[in-house]
Scaffold this active site. Structure first.
Site, mmCIF file in Angstrom:
data_model
loop_
_atom_site.group_PDB
_atom_site.id
_atom_site.type_symbol
_atom_site.label_atom_id
_atom_site.label_comp_id
_atom_site.label_asym_id
_atom_site.label_seq_id
_atom_site.Cartn_x
_atom_site.Cartn_y
_atom_site.Cartn_z
ATOM 1 N N ASP A 145 -6.964 -2.447 3.934
ATOM 2 C CA ASP A 145 -5.673 -1.853 4.309
ATOM 3 C C ASP A 145 -5.421 -1.893 5.816
ATOM 4 O O ASP A 145 -4.721 -1.039 6.364
ATOM 5 C CB ASP A 145 -5.585 -0.396 3.815
ATOM 6 C CG ASP A 145 -5.664 -0.286 2.302
ATOM 7 O OD1 ASP A 145 -5.235 -1.239 1.623
ATOM 8 O OD2 ASP A 145 -6.158 0.742 1.804
ATOM 9 N N SER A 147 3.929 0.455 2.581
ATOM 10 C CA SER A 147 3.778 -0.594 3.593
ATOM 11 C C SER A 147 3.408 -1.904 2.918
ATOM 12 O O SER A 147 2.491 -1.940 2.091
ATOM 13 C CB SER A 147 2.667 -0.240 4.585
ATOM 14 O OG SER A 147 2.846 1.031 5.159
ATOM 15 N N HIS A 173 0.849 -1.191 0.000
ATOM 16 C CA HIS A 173 0.000 0.000 0.000
ATOM 17 C C HIS A 173 0.884 1.241 0.000
ATOM 18 O O HIS A 173 1.847 1.305 0.767
ATOM 19 C CB HIS A 173 -0.919 0.005 1.229
ATOM 20 C CG HIS A 173 -1.848 1.174 1.254
ATOM 21 N ND1 HIS A 173 -2.947 1.257 0.431
ATOM 22 C CD2 HIS A 173 -1.830 2.317 1.993
ATOM 23 C CE1 HIS A 173 -3.574 2.403 0.665
ATOM 24 N NE2 HIS A 173 -2.918 3.063 1.605
#
Length: 213
Positions: free
Chosen positions: A146, A137, A110
């Site tokens: 997420d 990340s 992400h």
């Protein structure tokens, strides 16, 4: 020789993270055995073809529900008998059932320092917020978007004259470094997820993962 970890990569576009993972596969105990896309014109398909990797295109059908699409996607994934599923710019939100099926075996990258800036347009949001740092990340995928446990992060500076495009380019460069490394850790059996916690060599990773300079 020990068995190579079978990796399937899901893409929707350019496939630059796919390329980074392919490029590092000669130095790690994994093999990309399949690439799946939901876009017929995804450039990543060409990257896979050039590396002699099998591809599958699973296009959304008119009037099809997310669950119906994901049932077909699951069939495509399972046809490769993967040990690990890697999301690399796959621009669909997966159903809870699909995520649960591959719990602990599905990774995503992400473009933000999670938990900051979940969702889309992360680079512009970091600039608008006046952040001095931004980054990427790699995390395990869980049902909440997420929100899976972070494994590894890389930080980049945000400059006063940055545009979203300039910032994105620096973040992508870091993604290409950390994503293959995390895949390697998984393939080596060092990386696992237990009770929604990411473990490396049996030790719990910090809430925000390891920072890669």
């Amino acid at each position: 020789m020990s068995k190579l970890c079978r990796v399937v990569v899901l893409i929707s576009g350019n496939g630059s993270n796919l390329q980074a993972i392919i490029d590092q596969s000669s130095k790690a105990p994994y093999q990309v055995v399949g690439v799946i896309t939901n876009k017929a014109d995804a450039y990543g398909i060409q990257r896979a073809a050039e590396a002699d990797i099998a591809t599958s295109t699973v296009l959304a059908q008119t009037g099809e529900s997310r669950d119906q699409y994901d049932q077909r996607l699951q069939q495509a994934i399972d046809s490769y008998e993967p040990d690990l599923i890697v999301l690399a710019g796959f621009m669909r939100i997966l159903s809870d059932d699909l995520v649960q099926r591959y719990q602990g075996k599905m990774l995503n990258v992400h473009p933000s320092l999670l938990p900051r800036f979940t969702g889309l347009n992360t680079h512009q949001r970091a600039i608008d917020a006046g952040d001095s740092e931004h980054g990427a990340s790699v995390h395990f995928v869980v049902q909440e978007l997420d929100a899976g446990p972070v494994i590894l992060q890389a930080k980049v500076p945000v400059f006063d004259d940055d545009t979203a495009e300039l910032l994105a380019a620096r973040v992508h460069e870091q993604e290409h470094a950390i994503y293959p490394l995390v895949v390697k850790w998984f393939a080596e059996g060092r990386l696992t997820m237990t009770d929604d916690v990411a473990l490396l060599d049996g030790n719990q990773l910090a809430a925000h993962g390891y920072a890669a300079d």
